[in-house]
Design a protein around this motif. Structure first.
Motif, PDB file in Angstrom:
ATOM      1  N   GLY A 254      84.221 -38.770  38.247  1.00 28.55           N
ATOM      2  CA  GLY A 254      83.594 -37.576  38.805  1.00 28.55           C
ATOM      3  C   GLY A 254      84.120 -36.269  38.258  1.00 28.55           C
ATOM      4  O   GLY A 254      83.683 -35.194  38.708  1.00 28.55           O
ATOM      5  N   GLU A 255      85.037 -36.300  37.291  1.00 30.88           N
ATOM      6  CA  GLU A 255      85.616 -35.072  36.750  1.00 30.88           C
ATOM      7  C   GLU A 255      84.665 -34.471  35.708  1.00 30.88           C
ATOM      8  O   GLU A 255      84.487 -35.009  34.616  1.00 30.88           O
ATOM      9  CB  GLU A 255      86.986 -35.342  36.126  1.00 30.88           C
ATOM     10  N   SER A 256      84.070 -33.341  36.032  1.00 33.88           N
ATOM     11  CA  SER A 256      83.036 -32.740  35.189  1.00 33.88           C
ATOM     12  C   SER A 256      83.581 -32.238  33.858  1.00 33.88           C
ATOM     13  O   SER A 256      82.898 -32.315  32.832  1.00 33.88           O
ATOM     14  CB  SER A 256      82.361 -31.580  35.929  1.00 33.88           C
ATOM     15  N   SER A 257      84.820 -31.735  33.832  1.00 34.92           N
ATOM     16  CA  SER A 257      85.365 -31.207  32.578  1.00 34.92           C
ATOM     17  C   SER A 257      85.570 -32.324  31.555  1.00 34.92           C
ATOM     18  O   SER A 257      85.392 -32.120  30.349  1.00 34.92           O
ATOM     19  CB  SER A 257      86.694 -30.487  32.832  1.00 34.92           C
ATOM     20  N   VAL A 258      85.894 -33.514  32.038  1.00 34.30           N
ATOM     21  CA  VAL A 258      86.069 -34.657  31.136  1.00 34.30           C
ATOM     22  C   VAL A 258      84.716 -35.130  30.632  1.00 34.30           C
ATOM     23  O   VAL A 258      84.556 -35.437  29.438  1.00 34.30           O
ATOM     24  CB  VAL A 258      86.824 -35.799  31.844  1.00 34.30           C
ATOM     25  N   ARG A 259      83.738 -35.204  31.531  1.00 34.83           N
ATOM     26  CA  ARG A 259      82.382 -35.587  31.103  1.00 34.83           C
ATOM     27  C   ARG A 259      81.862 -34.618  30.049  1.00 34.83           C
ATOM     28  O   ARG A 259      81.260 -35.030  29.049  1.00 34.83           O
ATOM     29  CB  ARG A 259      81.427 -35.607  32.306  1.00 34.83           C
ATOM     30  N   ASP A 260      82.120 -33.342  30.273  1.00 34.42           N
ATOM     31  CA  ASP A 260      81.653 -32.315  29.330  1.00 34.42           C
ATOM     32  C   ASP A 260      82.322 -32.487  27.967  1.00 34.42           C
ATOM     33  O   ASP A 260      81.657 -32.385  26.928  1.00 34.42           O
ATOM     34  CB  ASP A 260      81.954 -30.926  29.899  1.00 34.42           C
ATOM     35  N   ALA A 261      83.619 -32.751  27.970  1.00 37.32           N
ATOM     36  CA  ALA A 261      84.343 -32.947  26.709  1.00 37.32           C
ATOM     37  C   ALA A 261      83.811 -34.158  25.965  1.00 37.32           C
ATOM     38  O   ALA A 261      83.599 -34.121  24.742  1.00 37.32           O
ATOM     39  CB  ALA A 261      85.841 -33.117  26.989  1.00 37.32           C
ATOM     40  N   ASN A 262      83.587 -35.246  26.702  1.00 38.46           N
ATOM     41  CA  ASN A 262      83.064 -36.474  26.095  1.00 38.46           C
ATOM     42  C   ASN A 262      81.703 -36.218  25.451  1.00 38.46           C
ATOM     43  O   ASN A 262      81.426 -36.662  24.324  1.00 38.46           O
ATOM     44  CB  ASN A 262      82.961 -37.556  27.164  1.00 38.46           C
ATOM     45  N   GLN A 263      80.831 -35.483  26.167  1.00 38.56           N
ATOM     46  CA  GLN A 263      79.488 -35.213  25.657  1.00 38.56           C
ATOM     47  C   GLN A 263      79.519 -34.307  24.434  1.00 38.56           C
ATOM     48  O   GLN A 263      78.785 -34.523  23.466  1.00 38.56           O
ATOM     49  CB  GLN A 263      78.634 -34.581  26.757  1.00 38.56           C
ATOM     50  N   LYS A 264      80.380 -33.288  24.474  1.00 38.85           N
ATOM     51  CA  LYS A 264      80.484 -32.372  23.332  1.00 38.85           C
ATOM     52  C   LYS A 264      80.914 -33.111  22.062  1.00 38.85           C
ATOM     53  O   LYS A 264      80.359 -32.895  20.975  1.00 38.85           O
ATOM     54  CB  LYS A 264      81.489 -31.251  23.642  1.00 38.85           C
ATOM     55  N   LEU A 265      81.892 -33.970  22.187  1.00 38.98           N
ATOM     56  CA  LEU A 265      82.379 -34.710  21.018  1.00 38.98           C
ATOM     57  C   LEU A 265      81.328 -35.706  20.528  1.00 38.98           C
ATOM     58  O   LEU A 265      81.153 -35.889  19.317  1.00 38.98           O
ATOM     59  CB  LEU A 265      83.678 -35.439  21.370  1.00 38.98           C
ATOM     60  N   THR A 266      80.616 -36.338  21.467  1.00 37.74           N
ATOM     61  CA  THR A 266      79.576 -37.287  21.083  1.00 37.74           C
ATOM     62  C   THR A 266      78.455 -36.581  20.319  1.00 37.74           C
ATOM     63  O   THR A 266      78.010 -37.047  19.263  1.00 37.74           O
ATOM     64  CB  THR A 266      78.996 -37.990  22.317  1.00 37.74           C
ATOM     65  N   ASP A 267      78.001 -35.451  20.856  1.00 37.95           N
ATOM     66  CA  ASP A 267      76.939 -34.690  20.190  1.00 37.95           C
ATOM     67  C   ASP A 267      77.381 -34.229  18.804  1.00 37.95           C
ATOM     68  O   ASP A 267      76.585 -34.223  17.861  1.00 37.95           O
ATOM     69  CB  ASP A 267      76.556 -33.480  21.038  1.00 37.95           C
ATOM     70  N   ALA A 268      78.647 -33.839  18.693  1.00 35.69           N
ATOM     71  CA  ALA A 268      79.146 -33.324  17.415  1.00 35.69           C
ATOM     72  C   ALA A 268      79.084 -34.368  16.321  1.00 35.69           C
ATOM     73  O   ALA A 268      78.817 -34.046  15.150  1.00 35.69           O
ATOM     74  CB  ALA A 268      80.586 -32.821  17.581  1.00 35.69           C
ATOM     75  N   VAL A 269      79.296 -35.641  16.680  1.00 37.89           N
ATOM     76  CA  VAL A 269      79.379 -36.668  15.651  1.00 37.89           C
ATOM     77  C   VAL A 269      78.029 -37.335  15.356  1.00 37.89           C
ATOM     78  O   VAL A 269      77.816 -37.849  14.246  1.00 37.89           O
ATOM     79  CB  VAL A 269      80.432 -37.739  16.034  1.00 37.89           C
ATOM     80  N   ILE A 270      77.095 -37.305  16.326  1.00 36.14           N
ATOM     81  CA  ILE A 270      75.837 -38.041  16.101  1.00 36.14           C
ATOM     82  C   ILE A 270      74.643 -37.135  15.811  1.00 36.14           C
ATOM     83  O   ILE A 270      73.583 -37.636  15.418  1.00 36.14           O
ATOM     84  CB  ILE A 270      75.506 -38.950  17.303  1.00 36.14           C
ATOM     85  N   ALA A 271      74.784 -35.832  16.001  1.00 39.64           N
ATOM     86  CA  ALA A 271      73.660 -34.926  15.749  1.00 39.64           C
ATOM     87  C   ALA A 271      73.282 -34.948  14.268  1.00 39.64           C
ATOM     88  O   ALA A 271      74.143 -35.059  13.394  1.00 39.64           O
ATOM     89  CB  ALA A 271      74.022 -33.510  16.178  1.00 39.64           C
ATOM     90  N   PRO A 272      72.004 -34.864  13.936  1.00 39.38           N
ATOM     91  CA  PRO A 272      71.568 -34.898  12.533  1.00 39.38           C
ATOM     92  C   PRO A 272      72.143 -33.734  11.723  1.00 39.38           C
ATOM     93  O   PRO A 272      72.464 -32.682  12.263  1.00 39.38           O
ATOM     94  CB  PRO A 272      70.040 -34.784  12.645  1.00 39.38           C
ATOM     95  N   ILE A 273      72.256 -33.953  10.418  1.00 42.95           N
ATOM     96  CA  ILE A 273      72.685 -32.909   9.482  1.00 42.95           C
ATOM     97  C   ILE A 273      71.503 -32.590   8.592  1.00 42.95           C
ATOM     98  O   ILE A 273      71.076 -33.431   7.797  1.00 42.95           O
ATOM     99  CB  ILE A 273      73.883 -33.364   8.616  1.00 42.95           C
ATOM    100  N   ASN A 274      70.944 -31.381   8.790  1.00 41.15           N
ATOM    101  CA  ASN A 274      69.749 -30.986   8.034  1.00 41.15           C
ATOM    102  C   ASN A 274      68.639 -32.035   8.155  1.00 41.15           C
ATOM    103  O   ASN A 274      67.960 -32.375   7.175  1.00 41.15           O
ATOM    104  CB  ASN A 274      70.091 -30.764   6.558  1.00 41.15           C
ATOM    105  N   GLY A 275      68.477 -32.554   9.366  1.00 42.79           N
ATOM    106  CA  GLY A 275      67.426 -33.514   9.626  1.00 42.79           C
ATOM    107  C   GLY A 275      67.754 -34.941   9.250  1.00 42.79           C
ATOM    108  O   GLY A 275      66.929 -35.836   9.429  1.00 42.79           O
ATOM    109  N   VAL A 276      68.966 -35.173   8.734  1.00 46.70           N
ATOM    110  CA  VAL A 276      69.368 -36.524   8.317  1.00 46.70           C
ATOM    111  C   VAL A 276      70.370 -37.087   9.314  1.00 46.70           C
ATOM    112  O   VAL A 276      71.363 -36.435   9.647  1.00 46.70           O
ATOM    113  CB  VAL A 276      69.984 -36.504   6.906  1.00 46.70           C
ATOM    114  N   SER A 277      70.119 -38.298   9.801  1.00 44.02           N
ATOM    115  CA  SER A 277      71.017 -38.930  10.762  1.00 44.02           C
ATOM    116  C   SER A 277      72.341 -39.313  10.096  1.00 44.02           C
ATOM    117  O   SER A 277      72.357 -39.775   8.954  1.00 44.02           O
ATOM    118  CB  SER A 277      70.366 -40.176  11.343  1.00 44.02           C
TER     119      SER A 277
END
Length: 464
Positions: A318-341
């Motif tokens: 239930g700790e929101s700051s940890v959930r937020d950190a986890n999501q930020k790091l996940t998005d950073a690594v899986i988001a496309p680069i110039n439309g490329v996965s």
């Protein structure tokens, strides 16, 4: 303080202890909160340290030097060279070049003739360096040991050693030579020694030590030298004061250990293995963080003494700051680069939140388009670094601030606990006094009862 059972027969100590346990319930609850908060703070600090380390590593990988990795090899006749080594660093470029090793760098070594003592009194020497600077050295006595000690203390860039040289055939006295060695290799370490002062050297009246009987130049100071494209009209010599050359190719350091006229070939190429290992290391660090968060968020079940099921929340549940950190790091690594996965480069995420790295896919991608792959890896690394810094920054990181807030809470709780210590001590003292007074009152009543009983007995006797 009351004495147990003295008058009333009550176990006063046990009774007060039971009452104090009830009085201390609020303080016990506060202590439990401190324990829970301390556990939470420790886990958050561990997470913050992991993320901060990731931020540092990702920042380095995002820089040009992070993926601009090369390997250097040296061969002669198709076989790896044993006398030349090379290391490629930042700024290295792919290429091949041939060269010969003409000579190695060496220091100057000069020895005096055999002596029983220094011929001058007081012993005064002038050292002239390769750049023309002079420095005078004067020994305490004509003892060769004193002369050597004076030279070693003078900081002239020359060390002196007294070496046995047999016996004087006329007197049988022990003979010694002073060996003078430049402290550094290369032509810049060359020196000349004169018997006399700098003024004598200028006037031309000083004696060059090499002109003394038996003196010799054992080894001349010289730079190391290699020749590029030896034997051709483009032959070019490169020198170094040491046996390491940093200027033959950009970003490449070459070290030689033996001279040879046989050409050696230096080859510099992109180090795909190290680049792949760097990407894999980034993924490993991310997974370490994701696994730690998952473990601390997990809810556990158990069985109580009555056989019922118990449910215990995890430290991060239930700790929101940890959930937020986890999501930020996940998005950073899986988001496309110039439309490329990122999966195009072997970086993917699984259904359970873990990141995977496929070395085979990465190797194929970098072989096909190295610039695109290195750029993509740098982009992912920078995004990860930004996300990690946002939550772990020592001043305004979200997890850092959560830790600081929880530490303030613990400080406040400890202050309340300390207040309760005082309050409970006062309450215990009050109870002890109350029960002590009770014993006194009971004693008085008992005394009165005994007196009345005696009086009544006396009246009955007198009435008969």
């Amino acid at each position: 303080m009351a004495v147990d059972g003295l008058i009333s027969g009550l176990n006063t100590t046990q009774l007060i202890d039971q009452l104090m346990q009830a009085e201390a319930v609020p303080q016990t609850l506060l202590k439990n909160k401190v324990t829970d908060s301390t556990t939470f703070i420790t886990a958050m600090q561990t997470l913050n340290t992991k993320i901060a380390s990731l931020a540092t590593a990702a920042t380095a990988l995002a820089k040009p030097a992070g993926t601009d990795l090369h390997t250097a090899s040296v061969s002669s006749g198709g076989v790896a060279s044993t006398s030349v080594t090379a290391t490629a660093g930042a700024g290295a470029v792919d290429g091949t070049i041939d060269f010969t090793v003409d000579r190695l760098a060496q220091s100057q070594v000069t020895v005096t003739g055999p002596l029983t003592q220094w011929p001058d009194q007081p012993p005064t020497l002038t050292f002239v360096a390769a750049d023309g600077t002079t420095k005078q050295v004067t020994a305490a006595s004509s003892s060769l040991a004193d002369v050597a000690a004076a030279i070693n203390k003078a900081g002239v860039g020359v060390s002196a050693t007294q070496v046995a040289a047999g016996l004087d055939p006329a007197t049988g006295a022990k003979l010694y030579r002073l060996q003078l060695s430049s402290a550094q290799t290369g032509a810049a370490g060359a020196f000349t020694v004169y018997r006399g002062t700098p003024a004598d050297v200028t006037a031309g009246t000083a004696t060059n030590l090499l002109n003394d009987p038996g003196a010799a130049q054992v080894r001349q100071a010289q730079d190391a030298q290699v020749t590029l494209w030896a034997g051709s009209s483009a032959a070019q010599s490169v020198t170094s004061a040491t046996n390491t050359f940093d200027s033959v190719l950009p970003g490449v350091s070459i070290t030689v250990s033996a001279a040879s006229a046989t050409p050696v070939t230096l080859t510099v190429g992109r180090d795909d293995t190290s680049i792949s290992n760097a990407a894999n290391s980034l993924v490993t660090s991310l997974n370490d963080i994701f696994t730690f968060i998952s473990q601390k968020q997990a809810v556990t079940t158990g069985t109580d003494a009555a056989g019922g099921t118990t449910v215990t929340a995890g430290t991060f549940t239930g700790e929101s700051s940890v959930r937020d950190a986890n999501q930020k790091l996940t998005d950073a690594v899986i988001a496309p680069i110039n439309g490329v996965s990122p999966s195009t480069y072997g970086i993917s995420i699984t259904s359970d939140g873990q990141v995977t790295f496929d070395k085979t896919v990465f190797a194929a991608a970098i072989a096909k388009n190295p610039d695109a792959v290195k750029s993509a890896l740098a982009t992912i690394s920078q995004r990860v670094a930004d996300a990690a810094n946002a939550v772990s920054d020592k001043y305004d990181g979200t997890i850092t601030q959560k830790i600081q807030g929880e530490q303030s809470t613990v400080k406040s709780l400890n202050a309340q606990i300390a207040d309760w210590d005082t309050r409970l001590a006062d309450r215990k003292s009050t109870l002890q006094k109350t029960y002590a007074n009770l014993e006194v009152q009971l004693q008085q009543l008992q005394s009165q009862s005994s007196w009345l009983t005696g009086q009544l007995a006396s009246l009955s006797s007198s009435g008969k």
